[in-house]
Design a protein around this motif. Sequence first.
Motif, PDB file in Angstrom:
ATOM      1  N   ALA A  31       0.830  -1.206   0.000  1.00 27.36           N
ATOM      2  CA  ALA A  31       0.000   0.000   0.000  1.00 27.36           C
ATOM      3  C   ALA A  31       0.864   1.255   0.000  1.00 27.36           C
ATOM      4  O   ALA A  31       0.555   2.232  -0.701  1.00 27.36           O
ATOM      5  CB  ALA A  31      -0.925  -0.004   1.217  1.00 27.36           C
ATOM      6  N   MET A  32       1.955   1.233   0.762  1.00 27.04           N
ATOM      7  CA  MET A  32       2.861   2.397   0.791  1.00 27.04           C
ATOM      8  C   MET A  32       3.512   2.604  -0.572  1.00 27.04           C
ATOM      9  O   MET A  32       3.660   3.735  -1.034  1.00 27.04           O
ATOM     10  CB  MET A  32       3.913   2.208   1.877  1.00 27.04           C
ATOM     11  CG  MET A  32       3.350   2.310   3.290  1.00 27.04           C
ATOM     12  SD  MET A  32       4.503   1.855   4.599  1.00 27.04           S
ATOM     13  CE  MET A  32       5.926   2.830   4.269  1.00 27.04           C
ATOM     14  N   ARG A  33       3.896   1.526  -1.235  1.00 30.63           N
ATOM     15  CA  ARG A  33       4.498   1.652  -2.567  1.00 30.63           C
ATOM     16  C   ARG A  33       3.483   2.195  -3.570  1.00 30.63           C
ATOM     17  O   ARG A  33       3.811   3.023  -4.418  1.00 30.63           O
ATOM     18  CB  ARG A  33       5.004   0.301  -3.046  1.00 30.63           C
ATOM     19  CG  ARG A  33       6.278  -0.117  -2.388  1.00 30.63           C
ATOM     20  CD  ARG A  33       6.800  -1.413  -2.950  1.00 30.63           C
ATOM     21  NE  ARG A  33       8.015  -1.813  -2.251  1.00 30.63           N
ATOM     22  CZ  ARG A  33       8.512  -3.019  -2.283  1.00 30.63           C
ATOM     23  NH1 ARG A  33       7.907  -3.966  -2.985  1.00 30.63           N
ATOM     24  NH2 ARG A  33       9.615  -3.298  -1.638  1.00 30.63           N
ATOM     25  N   ALA A  34       2.243   1.742  -3.457  1.00 25.13           N
ATOM     26  CA  ALA A  34       1.200   2.239  -4.368  1.00 25.13           C
ATOM     27  C   ALA A  34       0.954   3.723  -4.138  1.00 25.13           C
ATOM     28  O   ALA A  34       0.799   4.484  -5.099  1.00 25.13           O
ATOM     29  CB  ALA A  34      -0.087   1.456  -4.161  1.00 25.13           C
ATOM     30  N   ASP A  35       0.934   4.160  -2.877  1.00 24.80           N
ATOM     31  CA  ASP A  35       0.747   5.583  -2.579  1.00 24.80           C
ATOM     32  C   ASP A  35       1.908   6.416  -3.113  1.00 24.80           C
ATOM     33  O   ASP A  35       1.716   7.497  -3.667  1.00 24.80           O
ATOM     34  CB  ASP A  35       0.599   5.801  -1.071  1.00 24.80           C
ATOM     35  CG  ASP A  35      -0.718   5.275  -0.530  1.00 24.80           C
ATOM     36  OD1 ASP A  35      -1.639   5.022  -1.348  1.00 24.80           O
ATOM     37  OD2 ASP A  35      -0.816   5.099   0.704  1.00 24.80           O
ATOM     38  N   ALA A  36       3.128   5.908  -2.936  1.00 23.65           N
ATOM     39  CA  ALA A  36       4.304   6.627  -3.424  1.00 23.65           C
ATOM     40  C   ALA A  36       4.280   6.722  -4.935  1.00 23.65           C
ATOM     41  O   ALA A  36       4.596   7.771  -5.517  1.00 23.65           O
ATOM     42  CB  ALA A  36       5.581   5.925  -2.947  1.00 23.65           C
ATOM     43  N   THR A  37       3.900   5.639  -5.598  1.00 27.75           N
ATOM     44  CA  THR A  37       3.817   5.646  -7.061  1.00 27.75           C
ATOM     45  C   THR A  37       2.748   6.625  -7.530  1.00 27.75           C
ATOM     46  O   THR A  37       2.958   7.364  -8.497  1.00 27.75           O
ATOM     47  CB  THR A  37       3.515   4.227  -7.577  1.00 27.75           C
ATOM     48  OG1 THR A  37       4.530   3.351  -7.111  1.00 27.75           O
ATOM     49  CG2 THR A  37       3.477   4.197  -9.089  1.00 27.75           C
ATOM     50  N   ALA A  38       1.622   6.665  -6.831  1.00 29.39           N
ATOM     51  CA  ALA A  38       0.550   7.593  -7.204  1.00 29.39           C
ATOM     52  C   ALA A  38       1.004   9.031  -7.018  1.00 29.39           C
ATOM     53  O   ALA A  38       0.715   9.895  -7.854  1.00 29.39           O
ATOM     54  CB  ALA A  38      -0.694   7.311  -6.374  1.00 29.39           C
ATOM     55  N   ALA A  39       1.743   9.299  -5.946  1.00 30.19           N
ATOM     56  CA  ALA A  39       2.237  10.655  -5.703  1.00 30.19           C
ATOM     57  C   ALA A  39       3.234  11.066  -6.785  1.00 30.19           C
ATOM     58  O   ALA A  39       3.198  12.194  -7.283  1.00 30.19           O
ATOM     59  CB  ALA A  39       2.868  10.751  -4.326  1.00 30.19           C
ATOM     60  N   GLN A  40       4.121  10.149  -7.148  1.00 31.62           N
ATOM     61  CA  GLN A  40       5.094  10.450  -8.200  1.00 31.62           C
ATOM     62  C   GLN A  40       4.400  10.674  -9.533  1.00 31.62           C
ATOM     63  O   GLN A  40       4.767  11.572 -10.295  1.00 31.62           O
ATOM     64  CB  GLN A  40       6.112   9.322  -8.320  1.00 31.62           C
ATOM     65  CG  GLN A  40       7.065   9.225  -7.161  1.00 31.62           C
ATOM     66  CD  GLN A  40       7.958   7.999  -7.258  1.00 31.62           C
ATOM     67  OE1 GLN A  40       7.725   7.101  -8.069  1.00 31.62           O
ATOM     68  NE2 GLN A  40       8.979   7.945  -6.418  1.00 31.62           N
ATOM     69  N   ALA A  42       1.332  11.738  -9.993  1.00 30.16           N
ATOM     70  CA  ALA A  42       0.632  13.021  -9.935  1.00 30.16           C
ATOM     71  C   ALA A  42       1.615  14.175 -10.100  1.00 30.16           C
ATOM     72  O   ALA A  42       1.316  15.163 -10.786  1.00 30.16           O
ATOM     73  CB  ALA A  42      -0.118  13.146  -8.615  1.00 30.16           C
ATOM     74  N   GLU A  43       2.786  14.058  -9.503  1.00 23.47           N
ATOM     75  CA  GLU A  43       3.799  15.113  -9.626  1.00 23.47           C
ATOM     76  C   GLU A  43       4.274  15.244 -11.069  1.00 23.47           C
ATOM     77  O   GLU A  43       4.400  16.348 -11.598  1.00 23.47           O
ATOM     78  CB  GLU A  43       4.979  14.799  -8.710  1.00 23.47           C
ATOM     79  CG  GLU A  43       6.050  15.869  -8.707  1.00 23.47           C
ATOM     80  CD  GLU A  43       7.195  15.535  -7.769  1.00 23.47           C
ATOM     81  OE1 GLU A  43       8.293  16.075  -8.000  1.00 23.47           O
ATOM     82  OE2 GLU A  43       6.992  14.747  -6.831  1.00 23.47           O
ATOM     83  N   LYS A  44       4.528  14.111 -11.707  1.00 23.88           N
ATOM     84  CA  LYS A  44       4.953  14.155 -13.114  1.00 23.88           C
ATOM     85  C   LYS A  44       3.849  14.718 -14.001  1.00 23.88           C
ATOM     86  O   LYS A  44       4.122  15.479 -14.926  1.00 23.88           O
ATOM     87  CB  LYS A  44       5.366  12.770 -13.593  1.00 23.88           C
ATOM     88  CG  LYS A  44       6.702  12.331 -13.073  1.00 23.88           C
ATOM     89  CD  LYS A  44       7.179  11.092 -13.812  1.00 23.88           C
ATOM     90  CE  LYS A  44       8.510  10.679 -13.278  1.00 23.88           C
ATOM     91  NZ  LYS A  44       9.599  11.113 -14.109  1.00 23.88           N
ATOM     92  N   ALA A  45       2.614  14.367 -13.727  1.00 22.40           N
ATOM     93  CA  ALA A  45       1.497  14.900 -14.505  1.00 22.40           C
ATOM     94  C   ALA A  45       1.416  16.414 -14.350  1.00 22.40           C
ATOM     95  O   ALA A  45       1.173  17.133 -15.325  1.00 22.40           O
ATOM     96  CB  ALA A  45       0.190  14.252 -14.067  1.00 22.40           C
ATOM     97  N   ALA A  46       1.640  16.912 -13.145  1.00 25.94           N
ATOM     98  CA  ALA A  46       1.626  18.358 -12.921  1.00 25.94           C
ATOM     99  C   ALA A  46       2.774  19.032 -13.670  1.00 25.94           C
ATOM    100  O   ALA A  46       2.602  20.113 -14.254  1.00 25.94           O
ATOM    101  CB  ALA A  46       1.713  18.662 -11.428  1.00 25.94           C
TER     102      ALA A  46
END
Length: 108
Positions: A31-40, A42-46
């Motif tokens: 779950a932590m890896r999935a959250d980190a991947t989602a954050a990364q 989202a950051e790249k998309a921004a």
Amino acid sequence: MGELIPIVAIIFGCFIPITAIALKHREKVAAMRADATAAQTAEKAAQYASQVQRLEDRVQVLERIVTDRGYDVATQIEALRDTRSIEEAGVEEQGSGVPLDVTSREKA
């Protein structure tokens, strides 16, 4: 042989809770890896959205330059080419070519 049965029961009795703890830990890590991947992501998309916006702004400026002063720009470029070819030939001629208007126009 009868002495081994209680020992095996104790070993399996300890093994089940340890396995449950290990599985919970793996789920938390996943779950932590999935959250980190989602954050990364989202950051790249921004970052990509910001870069796309900058490029769109630049294209709008170029379109405005071409459409507002398209003929003038072509004339000025040709005048610069003529001036450069005269200078390369060794002939200096004052006032040849069309002066560039470097002042920016106000937006309509």
